[in-house]
Design a protein around this motif. Structure first.
Motif, mmCIF file in Angstrom:
data_model
loop_
_atom_site.group_PDB
_atom_site.id
_atom_site.type_symbol
_atom_site.label_atom_id
_atom_site.label_comp_id
_atom_site.label_asym_id
_atom_site.label_seq_id
_atom_site.Cartn_x
_atom_site.Cartn_y
_atom_site.Cartn_z
ATOM 1 N N SER A 1 0.848 -1.196 0.000
ATOM 2 C CA SER A 1 0.000 0.000 0.000
ATOM 3 C C SER A 1 0.877 1.236 0.000
ATOM 4 O O SER A 1 1.939 1.264 0.627
ATOM 5 C CB SER A 1 -0.863 -0.019 1.261
ATOM 6 N N LYS A 2 0.420 2.254 -0.701
ATOM 7 C CA LYS A 2 1.201 3.496 -0.709
ATOM 8 C C LYS A 2 1.374 4.060 0.691
ATOM 9 O O LYS A 2 2.322 4.774 0.962
ATOM 10 C CB LYS A 2 0.522 4.545 -1.598
ATOM 11 N N GLN A 3 0.422 3.746 1.561
ATOM 12 C CA GLN A 3 0.585 4.195 2.946
ATOM 13 C C GLN A 3 1.802 3.536 3.598
ATOM 14 O O GLN A 3 2.286 4.007 4.616
ATOM 15 C CB GLN A 3 -0.667 3.911 3.780
ATOM 16 N N LYS B 1 0.022 3.051 14.673
ATOM 17 C CA LYS B 1 -0.969 3.714 13.826
ATOM 18 C C LYS B 1 -2.365 3.318 14.305
ATOM 19 O O LYS B 1 -2.686 2.124 14.386
ATOM 20 C CB LYS B 1 -0.829 3.240 12.369
ATOM 21 N N LEU C 1 -3.872 11.042 5.837
ATOM 22 C CA LEU C 1 -2.731 10.431 5.135
ATOM 23 C C LEU C 1 -1.459 11.249 5.284
ATOM 24 O O LEU C 1 -0.369 10.705 5.457
ATOM 25 C CB LEU C 1 -3.049 10.271 3.635
ATOM 26 N N ASN C 2 -1.594 12.577 5.233
ATOM 27 C CA ASN C 2 -0.395 13.414 5.138
ATOM 28 C C ASN C 2 0.032 14.089 6.422
ATOM 29 O O ASN C 2 1.171 14.488 6.561
ATOM 30 C CB ASN C 2 -0.597 14.503 4.078
ATOM 31 N N ARG C 3 -0.895 14.300 7.325
ATOM 32 C CA ARG C 3 -0.535 15.142 8.453
ATOM 33 C C ARG C 3 -0.802 14.511 9.805
ATOM 34 O O ARG C 3 -0.629 15.168 10.833
ATOM 35 C CB ARG C 3 -1.268 16.488 8.335
ATOM 36 N N SER D 1 0.522 11.462 11.654
ATOM 37 C CA SER D 1 1.445 10.318 11.538
ATOM 38 C C SER D 1 1.017 9.136 12.398
ATOM 39 O O SER D 1 1.424 8.014 12.131
ATOM 40 C CB SER D 1 2.860 10.768 11.893
ATOM 41 N N GLN E 1 -3.752 5.606 10.431
ATOM 42 C CA GLN E 1 -3.707 4.908 9.161
ATOM 43 C C GLN E 1 -5.154 4.791 8.680
ATOM 44 O O GLN E 1 -6.027 4.364 9.441
ATOM 45 C CB GLN E 1 -3.131 3.514 9.401
ATOM 46 N N VAL E 2 -5.396 5.226 7.455
ATOM 47 C CA VAL E 2 -6.761 5.133 6.941
ATOM 48 C C VAL E 2 -6.977 3.744 6.367
ATOM 49 O O VAL E 2 -6.261 3.336 5.441
ATOM 50 C CB VAL E 2 -7.019 6.189 5.846
ATOM 51 N N VAL E 3 -7.922 3.008 6.932
ATOM 52 C CA VAL E 3 -8.148 1.637 6.460
ATOM 53 C C VAL E 3 -9.435 1.497 5.668
ATOM 54 O O VAL E 3 -9.605 0.530 4.929
ATOM 55 C CB VAL E 3 -8.139 0.633 7.638
ATOM 56 N N ASP F 1 -4.319 1.992 -4.587
ATOM 57 C CA ASP F 1 -2.969 1.605 -4.179
ATOM 58 C C ASP F 1 -2.658 1.984 -2.735
ATOM 59 O O ASP F 1 -1.508 1.942 -2.308
ATOM 60 C CB ASP F 1 -1.926 2.280 -5.090
ATOM 61 N N TRP F 2 -3.668 2.437 -2.018
ATOM 62 C CA TRP F 2 -3.385 3.018 -0.700
ATOM 63 C C TRP F 2 -3.802 2.128 0.471
ATOM 64 O O TRP F 2 -3.734 2.548 1.620
ATOM 65 C CB TRP F 2 -4.082 4.373 -0.572
ATOM 66 N N GLY F 3 -4.258 0.919 0.161
ATOM 67 C CA GLY F 3 -4.664 0.034 1.257
ATOM 68 C C GLY F 3 -5.902 0.523 1.980
ATOM 69 O O GLY F 3 -6.040 0.341 3.187
ATOM 70 N N ILE F 4 -6.786 1.205 1.239
ATOM 71 C CA ILE F 4 -8.014 1.732 1.844
ATOM 72 C C ILE F 4 -9.205 0.988 1.243
ATOM 73 O O ILE F 4 -9.420 1.015 0.036
ATOM 74 C CB ILE F 4 -8.166 3.240 1.573
#
Lengths: 360, 360, 360, 360
Positions: C4-6, D9, D29-31, D33, D36-38, D57-60
């Motif tokens: 995952s990009k994460q 996370k 995602l960006n700010r 840390s 983790q967005v699932v 691609d983000w594992g969401i």
């Protein structure tokens, strides 16, 4: 041969030598080249003594009686700068003497009396009679008006305006308050007038007001407050809301915002004394005008010059005397809402539907 | 019996009826109650015609000769507002006629001639002779000075100052530039003077300047630029740096910063015409004064009043005439640095060590 | 399946744990989601102890040797945040190890060494190597650039820029100054870089600088100043002028003005910490950012994100490494002018014509 | 060995993928840390398609059902960013699933339902449940609070606050308005909350409101307005007054003033996008943030970080859930005053004395 225009001078007298009266004399002496101050009057002994000393080399006669002053030989105009309770009677007396009159706002704390002044003035159209709404002579307020007229913000529909004075710990304000008709009649009237200036001909539909006493408990007995917020809904979907205060820590803070369909015009959102800003350890700062005088000194000079010019040139006064009546009506309604806690409604003719027993 | 102070008037004449001359007449008529304008002069036919028409009812005699004008009966003072190349000779002629003189800065484009004016004035101490550095009469610059004196920013050691004019596409500026001594002598001299105002007695140690022509190619033949940056190092670790421009798009943009050991004072960092701000689709904006007149009109009135008052009361003029000499010396050195590309040094007595052949 | 990009994280190490090194670690941890901090190093015992304690639960290896750190298993990138004198050698060592490098400006205090870094980087185009000019990542500076590109102000021809730091009484600054190359190389280089950013490809023609020591007498022995003014004339009639100071009372005061043929863009003319303004008896005030960190924290995060993204996506770094060379050359010339009092000229190829013996 | 803190996370899901939902995903995602967005969910087909593509691609995991999403394996928290009408039911469902919840304000458009959410949350004190009042996380509003706490302005007694949005011509706002409870419940609630933030524990005494429709006639059928002014008098002599608008020409214009006995604090009186100001022929101007996102992006990041940190560290949530109830009560009373034209009074316990039939 006609006299040089440098020698043409309207002879004017100033009634009242309180803070503003003295300033008006100074304005006339220094910034109104077409006027000559020939007389002043006061009923305060201390002011009279001060004036006799101060003006002894200036060719200004000092009177302790308004009635005698207006009989001064050659007098052409009077600037009425006394307390509000005698504005109307002095204005009428001057008119009856054939004098032109610039009267401080408001014409009266009494609606009927104010109407009477207007009637009498309207019967003497050869005389120039004007009530002084100083902000209408301020360059910024005029620039805002010009831009609105040029459609910079589309159709105005919401106005916010505030008149906030520096806190006064000398007791002057409370003594003054006793005669001035209350927060919304004396102070907010400038903001109400601005809402009429920018909205044009509008009729009130409903008003409400609340207030609080932050510093001057003596005001309770006078049925007044030292901070008040009022809202006026006008027929046609226009709204004005106001904040007036006598207790600001930082100075004279008068600002106005006009919201239109295409933009917003702001006048003086953050007050500043001049162009100076200081950066120090504590931060970046600037000073604020202490009083409305510093903010509106130029406006008073413009007002005086335009009034005098209307006499010299026999042209209409820059502000119609009637203007003050609607402001006064709305001011009184807000004052009544403040005291009763009720909202006050008006019909589409502007006739007050609620309350009104107190005064009208 | 002494005449009323309202009747005391210094008889003054204005020499030069260009943009500023006309404004000075208006200032004297409207804002200087102790003055009476009795005469004006010009050598421009169009100005003479304009004046004869404009002033015919005002008791103002219009002359086409400066020399004749200063013989006007009863004349007490002259405001010299002609082009710089005749400032010195006209000032001297007026002094020799026994007249008080307010002369626009600079006294001369020639250092020696300027010194001669000062010498002659110093031999006639019964007359009031002053060079007009208008910013020294501006309320904000004075407030800054007062705060510095009260130690608001500690010891000043860096000054930035700029004089930026609105671009002029009428050709007026280029014609004017031909007679004014160049960017650093004519325009930057205000900023140089401010550095002396805030630093106090300082002696230049070295200067350098660069410039560019952004809009007026004709200036090349006049050995001048329309945008210039200059730096002055003073003995004692003090620095002043300047930016002058004749080509700003937005208006008259004059600002000054004084950096001290404990803070910084800024005058007019972001120029604005008045208190109005407009929010529209494109953003939030305000207008800028188009010219130095709108920015400094009050300062000119103060200057005129204080000059006239020094005559009425026989007190020293508010600005010493000598003040202009050091500014002129520094202005010339910057101009020389601009033209030669060299830095110009001075010894601790302020004597110029490099260059100097061109002018001095 | 691809992760995952994460979960994609570039392994990065931070060299140097001074004020900025610590902040960079924090930025990477909190604001750069594509990075993972795997190692840090320092040669200061106190910093090492602090880091071992602070980072013990964070999976960050603490090294006392840069050379060992860059051998950390799996390491992909280094952020060089040590003192300027080792920037070049550490950057080169990292490149030779096959690591991507983000190096604080300037690459070196030595021109030749800086050029060597660029050469080596250019031979390793598979690696991302960038020098950090943080202001180029600031939203306001970028907005200004965008507006200039969209012709908001016409052709830029004069730039004023200043970098003024809060006075530091801890002694830190003087210790730091010993290794940083001097006022115009260390501090003014940001302003020089901005002049190149907004002017585009320009070549210096002549520079001059003056300075003074207002607070830190120890700087005299370091041939440095704590306040300096420099002017750069570029070929083609463009001018930049700068003010750098280490001794401001009010905070971090960085501003830039770009004057063009059709307008002027100003970035941060009056610094403010946030949107809060306070009106009190003393006036109206707001706070100022104490340090460049508070002003540029977002810019550092953007810089780090864009650098890391260039590694992840194998795209060019946002700033070319060569950029720093011209700034350095101009910075050195200004520093030389400061020390010698001479103006330094360049030919149209940018080759220095005067002086230059000291360093190059 | 414990995992590195860089690897800790909290698994979070975002409900709703409208404008704000998408932004919340990006913020997480960006700010943030520690998050983790699932998973995400939406009921809009277009949003679902967009998300499946964007997040593949983000594992969401992308759900079309909120109920299924909250059963996602390992899920620890939900950010409820759906339309107001389902806030309460979704929050309750998440609590019942044992999840921590950050719910957008207001909890509900229905007072009783909102109370129920609070009750249920209070029975599950092991879970972190918070309603998002983003301004309480804004650095400027917090700085203002800190200064008030440090007595910078004495005792606050008047608050002015406005929430003015850029006009929306896409139709989005009107569709959105249908579900949001009206101007004073949806929009003004931020300002009401700020009055409680700065006044502390205050009880309403009376409210009144007026409104107008300037641009969106469809609102008439929804019993709503696009511009409204409301006044709240609190027991104890405190006053708050508000202006909310959906039709500003210039952008997002949110400001607040707190007047105290010794001064006044202003937050964001004149909105600006960044530090850039442009001077052009038309004047001096700057841009404004188009939306609350640009103004409050940092505040949302702080809110998310503080919420997640309260889960990680098992500390109280930064804002008590109960806070929203009083704001909602006042918002409803203002909305009722708007519709009926009557002033609404409360007794000293805060119980509504007038009207109330509509909703409560």
């Amino acid at each position: 041969m006609a006299p040089s225009k440098q020698d043409v001078k309207i002879s004017i007298a100033v009634a009242g030598l309180g803070r503003m009266g003295k300033r008006h004399v100074r304005t006339l002496l220094n910034r109104v080249s077409e006027a000559q101050v020939v007389a002043v009057c006061s009923t305060e002994q201390s002011e009279l003594e001060w004036a006799r000393n101060e003006y002894k080399d200036w060719g200004i006669q000092v009177y302790d009686s308004y009635d005698q002053m207006i009989q001064h030989s050659g007098l052409q105009a009077v600037w009425v700068s006394t307390s509000t309770d005698v504005h109307a009677s002095q204005t009428i007396a001057a008119i009856e003497k054939g004098l032109n009159v610039l009267c401080e706002k408001p014409l009266s704390t009494d609606m009927e009396e104010a109407k009477r002044v207007v009637e009498i003035a309207n019967k003497n159209t050869h005389l120039k009679v004007m009530a002084g709404f100083s902000r209408r002579f301020d360059a910024s307020y005029r620039n805002a008006k010009a831009q609105i007229t040029e459609d910079a913000i589309g159709e105005p529909f919401v106005i916010r305006s505030q008149t906030c004075d520096l806190i006064d710990n000398t007791g002057f304000f409370v003594r003054y308050a006793a005669k001035n008709g209350g927060m919304f009649v004396d102070c907010c009237i400038h903001d109400i007038d601005l809402s009429l200036y920018y909205f044009g001909d509008v009729i009130p539909k409903a008003v409400w007001a609340v207030g609080t006493i932050a510093h001057h408990p003596e005001l309770k007995d006078l049925n007044d407050v030292d901070n008040g917020v009022g809202v006026v809904e006008y027929w046609g979907g226009k709204i004005a809301y106001f904040y007036c205060s006598r207790t600001q820590a930082h100075g004279h803070d008068v600002c106005t915002e006009v919201v239109g369909t295409k933009g917003k015009i702001m006048v003086n959102l953050v007050p500043r004394l001049d162009n100076v800003t200081v950066a120090q350890k504590i931060g970046v700062s600037h000073k604020v005008q202490p009083e409305y005088w510093e903010r509106f000194e130029d406006a008073f000079a413009t007002e005086a010059n335009e009034f005098i010019a209307s006499i010299v040139n026999n042209t209409p006064v820059p502000l119609k005397l009637e203007l003050g009546l609607m402001s006064l009506k709305i001011g009184w309604a807000l004052q009544e809402a403040l005291l009763t806690g009720e909202r006050i409604r008006f019909n589409e003719k502007g006739e007050q539907l609620d309350g009104g027993s107190a005064r009208l």
